[in-house]
Design a protein around this motif. Sequence first.
Motif, mmCIF file in Angstrom:
data_model
loop_
_atom_site.group_PDB
_atom_site.id
_atom_site.type_symbol
_atom_site.label_atom_id
_atom_site.label_comp_id
_atom_site.label_asym_id
_atom_site.label_seq_id
_atom_site.Cartn_x
_atom_site.Cartn_y
_atom_site.Cartn_z
ATOM 1 N N PHE A 67 -1.393 3.621 -7.311
ATOM 2 C CA PHE A 67 -1.258 2.292 -6.415
ATOM 3 C C PHE A 67 -1.328 1.146 -7.289
ATOM 4 C CE2 PHE A 67 -3.336 6.445 -4.503
ATOM 5 C CZ PHE A 67 -2.959 5.953 -3.104
ATOM 6 N N ASP A 68 -2.127 1.793 -8.670
ATOM 7 C CA ASP A 68 -2.295 0.604 -9.719
ATOM 8 C C ASP A 68 -2.930 1.208 -11.142
ATOM 9 O OD1 ASP A 68 -5.336 1.704 -10.346
ATOM 10 O OD2 ASP A 68 -5.938 0.587 -8.363
ATOM 11 N N ASP A 69 -2.844 0.732 -12.796
ATOM 12 C CA ASP A 69 -2.978 1.439 -13.289
ATOM 13 C C ASP A 69 -4.646 1.893 -13.986
ATOM 14 O OD1 ASP A 69 -4.085 -0.967 -13.818
ATOM 15 O OD2 ASP A 69 -3.197 -1.993 -15.599
ATOM 16 N N VAL A 70 -5.113 1.600 -13.430
ATOM 17 C CA VAL A 70 -6.531 1.924 -13.837
ATOM 18 C C VAL A 70 -6.871 3.067 -12.614
ATOM 19 C CG1 VAL A 70 -7.690 0.003 -14.314
ATOM 20 C CG2 VAL A 70 -7.534 0.229 -12.177
ATOM 21 N N THR A 71 -6.335 3.847 -11.574
ATOM 22 C CA THR A 71 -6.266 4.768 -10.588
ATOM 23 C C THR A 71 -5.736 5.641 -10.555
ATOM 24 O OG1 THR A 71 -7.525 2.969 -8.798
ATOM 25 C CG2 THR A 71 -6.692 5.581 -8.183
ATOM 26 N N LEU A 72 -6.050 6.799 -11.490
ATOM 27 C CA LEU A 72 -5.126 8.255 -11.837
ATOM 28 C C LEU A 72 -5.295 9.177 -10.626
ATOM 29 C CD1 LEU A 72 -3.960 9.857 -13.983
ATOM 30 C CD2 LEU A 72 -6.479 11.569 -14.651
ATOM 31 N N VAL A 73 -3.959 9.465 -9.967
ATOM 32 C CA VAL A 73 -4.447 10.577 -9.295
ATOM 33 C C VAL A 73 -3.299 11.621 -9.066
ATOM 34 C CG1 VAL A 73 -2.850 10.938 -6.278
ATOM 35 C CG2 VAL A 73 -3.744 8.075 -7.147
ATOM 36 N N MET A 74 -3.990 12.539 -8.718
ATOM 37 C CA MET A 74 -3.182 13.780 -8.620
ATOM 38 C C MET A 74 -3.152 14.318 -7.837
ATOM 39 S SD MET A 74 -3.723 14.794 -12.116
ATOM 40 C CE MET A 74 -5.100 14.152 -13.059
ATOM 41 N N LYS A 75 -1.570 15.245 -7.799
ATOM 42 C CA LYS A 75 -1.276 15.446 -6.499
ATOM 43 C C LYS A 75 -0.423 17.186 -6.399
ATOM 44 C CE LYS A 75 0.808 11.159 -5.425
ATOM 45 N NZ LYS A 75 2.496 10.765 -4.884
ATOM 46 N N VAL A 76 -0.052 17.504 -6.015
ATOM 47 C CA VAL A 76 0.455 19.479 -5.313
ATOM 48 C C VAL A 76 1.306 18.895 -4.618
ATOM 49 C CG1 VAL A 76 0.394 21.675 -4.895
ATOM 50 C CG2 VAL A 76 -1.162 20.741 -6.276
ATOM 51 N N GLY A 77 2.730 19.463 -4.415
ATOM 52 C CA GLY A 77 3.608 19.008 -3.867
ATOM 53 C C GLY A 77 3.584 17.560 -2.876
ATOM 54 N N GLY A 78 3.327 16.930 -3.723
ATOM 55 C CA GLY A 78 3.426 15.594 -3.423
ATOM 56 C C GLY A 78 2.029 14.953 -2.489
ATOM 57 N N LYS A 79 1.142 16.067 -2.409
ATOM 58 C CA LYS A 79 0.356 15.499 -1.805
ATOM 59 C C LYS A 79 -1.111 15.477 -2.329
ATOM 60 C CE LYS A 79 1.890 17.093 2.800
ATOM 61 N NZ LYS A 79 1.071 16.633 3.984
ATOM 62 N N MET A 80 -2.071 13.928 -2.191
ATOM 63 C CA MET A 80 -3.155 13.413 -3.203
ATOM 64 C C MET A 80 -4.029 14.976 -3.006
ATOM 65 S SD MET A 80 -3.366 9.513 -3.169
ATOM 66 C CE MET A 80 -4.037 9.606 -1.357
ATOM 67 N N PHE A 81 -4.801 15.356 -4.178
ATOM 68 C CA PHE A 81 -6.269 16.018 -3.802
ATOM 69 C C PHE A 81 -7.195 15.288 -4.522
ATOM 70 C CE2 PHE A 81 -3.788 18.416 -7.390
ATOM 71 C CZ PHE A 81 -5.290 18.418 -8.398
ATOM 72 N N ALA A 82 -6.684 14.336 -5.809
ATOM 73 C CA ALA A 82 -7.772 14.155 -6.372
ATOM 74 C C ALA A 82 -7.412 12.980 -6.667
ATOM 75 C CB ALA A 82 -8.108 14.973 -8.289
ATOM 76 N N LEU A 83 -8.890 11.309 -6.894
ATOM 77 C CA LEU A 83 -8.166 9.973 -7.359
ATOM 78 C C LEU A 83 -9.562 9.867 -8.981
ATOM 79 C CD1 LEU A 83 -7.570 10.153 -3.767
ATOM 80 C CD2 LEU A 83 -6.881 7.496 -5.019
ATOM 81 N N ILE A 84 -9.397 9.603 -9.714
ATOM 82 C CA ILE A 84 -9.885 9.461 -10.473
ATOM 83 C C ILE A 84 -10.019 7.688 -11.100
ATOM 84 C CG2 ILE A 84 -11.214 9.928 -13.369
ATOM 85 C CD1 ILE A 84 -9.216 12.870 -12.658
#
Length: 83
Positions: A22-39
Amino acid sequence: MHIEQARELCLSLPQVEECFPFDDVTLVMKVGGKMFALIPLDSEEKTIALKCDPDKSDYLRMHYKGITGAFHMNKLHWNSISL
């Protein structure tokens, strides 16, 4: 818990990948291409948004003051947790 600890915990789970779609300040964690966490890395209040079982999301928010509906996310599926 600090943001780096939350990141390391997420990365310790099987098949997790991290990205910034999304941008350079929202870290996204994914499993199998699906998001489960945003930091959000730029927020004053350190939080993590986690995908949640819709049957449990309201219960968690009602019983824990550090858990709220995740900002800009579907509140049925996403909770925000204060770190």
